[in-house]
Design a protein around this motif. Structure first.
Motif, PDB file in Angstrom:
ATOM      1  N   ALA A   1      29.237  -1.674  24.982  1.00 43.41           N
ATOM      2  CA  ALA A   1      30.083  -1.325  23.983  1.00 43.41           C
ATOM      3  C   ALA A   1      30.897   0.065  24.391  1.00 43.41           C
TER       4      ALA A   1
ATOM      5  N   GLU B   1      34.241   6.247  18.706  1.00 46.76           N
ATOM      6  CA  GLU B   1      34.074   6.132  17.491  1.00 46.76           C
ATOM      7  C   GLU B   1      32.963   5.398  17.126  1.00 46.76           C
TER       8      GLU B   1
ATOM      9  N   ASN C   1      28.555  -0.040  16.106  1.00 44.53           N
ATOM     10  CA  ASN C   1      28.586  -0.647  16.948  1.00 44.53           C
ATOM     11  C   ASN C   1      28.288  -2.117  16.754  1.00 44.53           C
TER      12      ASN C   1
ATOM     13  N   SER D   1      33.258  -4.307  25.819  1.00 45.80           N
ATOM     14  CA  SER D   1      34.163  -4.472  24.447  1.00 45.80           C
ATOM     15  C   SER D   1      35.042  -3.158  24.340  1.00 45.80           C
ATOM     16  N   ALA D   2      36.193  -3.653  23.998  1.00 50.76           N
ATOM     17  CA  ALA D   2      37.209  -2.465  23.543  1.00 50.76           C
ATOM     18  C   ALA D   2      37.996  -1.842  25.013  1.00 50.76           C
TER      19      ALA D   2
ATOM     20  N   VAL E   1      40.542  -2.379  26.179  1.00 51.47           N
ATOM     21  CA  VAL E   1      41.424  -2.988  27.337  1.00 51.47           C
ATOM     22  C   VAL E   1      42.966  -3.582  26.773  1.00 51.47           C
TER      23      VAL E   1
ATOM     24  N   ASP F   1      47.799   1.599  25.384  1.00 54.10           N
ATOM     25  CA  ASP F   1      46.978   2.624  25.169  1.00 54.10           C
ATOM     26  C   ASP F   1      46.449   3.327  26.254  1.00 54.10           C
TER      27      ASP F   1
ATOM     28  N   ASP G   1      43.305   3.928  27.276  1.00 54.92           N
ATOM     29  CA  ASP G   1      41.965   4.001  27.158  1.00 54.92           C
ATOM     30  C   ASP G   1      41.410   4.078  28.569  1.00 54.92           C
TER      31      ASP G   1
ATOM     32  N   GLY H   1      38.210  -4.838  21.452  1.00 53.97           N
ATOM     33  CA  GLY H   1      37.360  -4.358  20.641  1.00 53.97           C
ATOM     34  C   GLY H   1      37.168  -4.793  19.372  1.00 53.97           C
TER      35      GLY H   1
ATOM     36  N   PRO I   1      36.028  -6.544  15.969  1.00 52.25           N
ATOM     37  CA  PRO I   1      34.939  -7.747  16.029  1.00 52.25           C
ATOM     38  C   PRO I   1      35.369  -9.024  16.140  1.00 52.25           C
TER      39      PRO I   1
HETATM   40  P1  AMP Z   1      40.240  -1.026  21.290  1.00 51.17           P
HETATM   41  O1  AMP Z   1      40.144  -2.138  22.005  1.00 51.17           O
HETATM   42  O2  AMP Z   1      39.295   0.095  21.925  1.00 51.17           O
HETATM   43  O3  AMP Z   1      41.590  -0.294  20.832  1.00 51.17           O
HETATM   44  O4  AMP Z   1      39.359  -1.170  19.885  1.00 51.17           O
HETATM   45  C1  AMP Z   1      40.043  -1.998  18.776  1.00 51.17           C
HETATM   46  C2  AMP Z   1      39.361  -2.067  17.441  1.00 51.17           C
HETATM   47  O5  AMP Z   1      38.002  -2.376  17.636  1.00 51.17           O
HETATM   48  C3  AMP Z   1      39.162  -0.434  16.986  1.00 51.17           C
HETATM   49  O6  AMP Z   1      39.371  -0.272  15.422  1.00 51.17           O
HETATM   50  C4  AMP Z   1      37.803  -0.108  17.361  1.00 51.17           C
HETATM   51  O7  AMP Z   1      37.112   0.731  16.466  1.00 51.17           O
HETATM   52  C5  AMP Z   1      37.011  -1.329  17.042  1.00 51.17           C
HETATM   53  N1  AMP Z   1      35.719  -1.535  18.048  1.00 51.17           N
HETATM   54  C6  AMP Z   1      35.844  -1.223  19.146  1.00 51.17           C
HETATM   55  N2  AMP Z   1      34.392  -1.486  19.902  1.00 51.17           N
HETATM   56  C7  AMP Z   1      33.891  -1.698  18.662  1.00 51.17           C
HETATM   57  C8  AMP Z   1      32.429  -2.034  18.372  1.00 51.17           C
HETATM   58  N3  AMP Z   1      31.593  -2.173  19.467  1.00 51.17           N
HETATM   59  N4  AMP Z   1      31.887  -2.654  17.219  1.00 51.17           N
HETATM   60  C9  AMP Z   1      32.715  -2.641  16.332  1.00 51.17           C
HETATM   61  N5  AMP Z   1      34.118  -2.214  16.546  1.00 51.17           N
HETATM   62  C10 AMP Z   1      34.635  -2.002  17.638  1.00 51.17           C
END
Ligand code: AMP
Ligand code: MG
Length: 688
Positions: free
Chosen positions: A282, A286, A301, A349-350, A352, A356, A358, A398, A400
């Motif tokens: 993960a 945040e 997470n 996860s997240a 990608v 942004d 990232d 990311g 869920p």
């Molecule tokens: P991102 O793909 O990084 O832009 O994340 C998209 C959303 O998913 C954001 O609201 C993140 O806080 C949430 N998120 C990312 N990773 C996790 C995780 N491991 N568990 C729960 N929510 C997540």
């Protein structure tokens, strides 16, 4: 890295495969530098061959990795609108090409549950190994019971009591019986068993006239009220499995019943396809762990846990790597840690999504060869896929719900394929929508509750569908698929629904393979002399296959010709007029009557039957489909087929042949065998 000597100093040029940058780079009209621009700032170029050229000062060569990352990031920022948008099917096809079944390993049979058998299992014994009693009762000679009834009981002398697990040297002579328990070996001399209920032992105590069986030395007597025939209530040696028989074919998915069969064959260990190890990482500043208190701006997470649970559900071994902050060094370290765990698939996860900044994308790009896609689906648009040091990596979104839906579409079939499974499609049903639904035009996976009423499935959407609303998944038992290009569906319209909790190995109504060889429908011919019971066997096989969810076509060979349309009927008149083909179609049935000037080969007939899982034919002895011969003792011992033409034999007599042999009533086992050999093995019939 190549050093260029140009006016103004030395420069490094990094040639990186364009894959790092996403799919659109080549098409992007970025003018190639004739020579690297020698500015004081480092810069990045894309040349015509699709290479990215990073130019930087010698002094920063050691920090090239970081610089490269930063520059790529900047470049991608400019390119963000260009990231390739592809369909779910395109993404899936590409992803699945990177997976093959893993190698076999030997495990204890309980660890083989739900896994794919990687060897043919033959029996080295008969099962049951000896003739034994199927009932608690008396082992007798059937001839002694002729004419026995309540009015005219026959009295036999009881010479022993035999429990399961023991043998006796005593012989059942005329006029005697041995009291016997279920599973005990049938004593010599006996050829049938009379159940307690059909003897005086089954009577209430006050009605019994026989002497109680207490003392064998002094003799005991039993009255028999029913005539039995030879073999009655006896389980014959080899009745279940014959010595030498192929019991479980390679490719079979081992369910509890197969595990039981392995145990009964004395197999403590068995070869199965290895389970894939799946790294789960993960990412995000945040995130905090499940056991940490919430703090401002932080969330727990959850993806690590839903992903690990999914990996486990589909048969993989989760390798949990915890959380990586959005930090180049920490991410790089975690990825290397995962690779050191010798995983077969890497899930992140997240980080990608497109547009942004990232660092996940950058690190993945720097560590391996990645594609960053936008998949035309909702939820789950951002997706990354590629390879890092030869290990396929899926970068899940990311949010869920998006992470779970993307897992179901991409990671799940990959894991199943690595496990050697061939049913890779999620089981689906067609359901009637209970309310109007709106969609984005991308393929949408609406979380839905599916219920069955009066033979129809109904789908009702589970409230708010935000990609962060994980409880929409909790309430759901299915994902209703709104096809691409559709923005509105009305209540009452039909949708395909992926059933979230149905196991893949149930037969489903859809073609099953993803990215497999074109489906060949297996054809099996049931042959045999006349009156041996071919049609009866076919009837039973068809019924059992239907029961298991397969679509079956039956082809009956009729050498004598036949009529199905009666004179005077419209179809008959149209045939008389010379139509080459006539189709009579009603809402429920359809018949095709085709005029032939030569007999059609089985393969030509099969070409007309594309919407079935298996074709069973009666006859077609000369065709080259695999043949099951039916033989019956009263029609003699000679067979129609030569041993090498046969794939199985169904008979009430045993032959000295090297093919599976089944009894005339062994429908379940025959269909098990058909499934193992022709159906679950990818629908591909073996040659011959
Ligand atoms: P991102 O793909 O990084 O832009 O994340 C998209 C959303 O998913 C954001 O609201 C993140 O806080 C949430 N998120 C990312 N990773 C996790 C995780 N491991 N568990 C729960 N929510 C997540
Ligand atoms: Mg993030």
């Amino acid at each position: 890295m190549e050093r260029l000597s140009c006016e103004g100093g030395s420069w490094y040029v990094l040639d990186l495969p364009i894959d790092l940058l996403g799919q659109q780079a080549v098409a992007y009209s970025w003018s190639p530098p004739a020579a690297p621009a020698l500015s004081s700032e480092s810069s990045l170029f894309v040349n015509e061959e699709g290479f990215c050229v990073l130019v930087c000062d010698v002094d920063v060569a050691q920090t090239c990795g970081i610089l490269c990352t930063l520059l790529l990031n900047e470049w991608r920022g400019k390119m963000s609108q260009e990231v390739k948008m592809i369909s779910v099917d395109e993404a899936l096809e590409y992803v699945m090409k990177h997976f093959e079944p893993l190698e076999p390993e030997e495990v204890e049979i309980l660890d083989a549950l739900d896994r794919v058998l990687a060897e043919d299992v033959y029996s080295d014994t008969d099962i049951p190994p000896f003739d034994n009693s199927a009932m608690d009762g008396y082992a007798v000679r059937a001839a002694d019971t002729v004419g026995a009834s309540h009015k005219a009981p026959i009295t036999l002398r009881v010479i022993a009591n035999l429990a399961a697990g023991y043998t006796t040297v005593l012989v059942v002579e005329a006029g005697t019986a041995i009291r016997i328990m279920t599973g005990a070996p049938l004593p010599a001399g006996a050829d049938a068993v009379v159940r307690f209920e059909e003897t005086s032992e089954g009577l209430p105590a006050d009605e019994r006239t026989d002497r109680r069986i207490l003392d064998w030395e002094q003799g005991a007597w039993i009255e028999v009220f029913k005539q039995v025939i030879v073999g009655e209530n006896v389980r014959r040696a080899g009745e279940d499995i014959h010595k030498g028989e192929l019991v479980l074919a390679e490719g079979t998915i081992l369910r509890p019943q197969e595990i039981g069969v392995l145990a009964s064959l004395g197999r403590a260990r068995v070869r199965v396809i290895r389970r894939p190890r799946v790294a789960i990482l993960a990412t995000g500043d945040e995130l905090i762990g499940v056991d940490e208190p919430l703090a401002p701006g932080k969330i727990r997470n959850s993806n690590e846990y839903s992903n690990a649970a999914l990996v486990q559900r589909y048969g993989g071994i989760p390798v949990r790597l915890g959380i990586a902050r959005d930090d180049v060094e920490e991410l790089t370290a975690k990825i290397r840690e995962g690779l050191a765990e010798r995983v077969d698939l890497f899930l992140t996860s997240a980080g990608v999504s497109v547009g942004d900044y990232d660092v996940v994308k950058d690190v993945l790009g720097a560590e391996g060869e990645m594609h960053f896609w936008q998949v035309r689906m909702k939820p789950g648009k951002p997706l990354a896929f590629g390879e890092i040091q030869g290990v396929p990596l899926l970068g899940l979104p990311g949010n869920p719900v998006s992470a779970m839906v993307s897992f179901e579409q991409f990671a799940r079939p990959a894991i199943l394929k690595m496990l050697g499974k061939t049913r890779l499609r999620k089981p689906t049903v067609e359901a009637i929508l209970e309310e109007d639904v709106e969609s984005s035009g991308r393929r949408s996976f609406k979380r839905a509750v599916i219920t069955k009423r009066d033979g129809e499935y109904y789908a009702s959407v589970t409230g708010p569908q935000g990609s962060g609303v994980l409880t929409s998944m909790v309430k759901a038992n299915g994902l209703a698929i709104i096809p691409e290009g559709i923005r509105h569906l009305k209540a009452g319209e039909r949708v395909t629904v992926q059933m979230l909790d149905w196991p893949e190995n149930v037969a489903c109504t859809e073609p099953v393979e993803v990215n497999e060889a074109p489906l060949v429908i297996p054809i099996i011919s049931v042959v045999g002399k006349s009156e041996v019971g071919k049609t009866t066997l076919l009837e039973k096989l068809v019924a059992e296959l239907k029961q298991r969810g397969y679509r079956v076509a039956a082809v009956k060979h009729d050498i004598h010709g036949f009529e199905i349309d009666r004179p005077g009927k419209d179809s008959w008149r149209l045939a008389q007029a010379g139509s080459d083909s006539i189709v009579i179609a009603s809402p429920k049935r359809l018949a095709l009557i085709k005029r032939l000037d030569r007999e059609m080969a089985l393969s030509e007939i099969a070409a007309l039957l594309t919407d079935v899982d298996i074709i069973l034919t009666e006859g077609y002895k000369r065709g080259d489909a695999p043949k099951i011969e039916v033989s019956r003792r009263e029609r003699g011992r000679e067979l129609l087929c030569t041993p090498d033409e046969l794939v199985a034999l169904v008979s009430d007599q045993l032959f000295d042949l090297d093919v599976p042999q089944f009894g005339l009533d062994d429908t379940t086992r025959i269909v098990d065998w058909l499934e193992g050999k022709f159906l679950s093995g990818g629908g591909q019939a073996p040659a011959g």
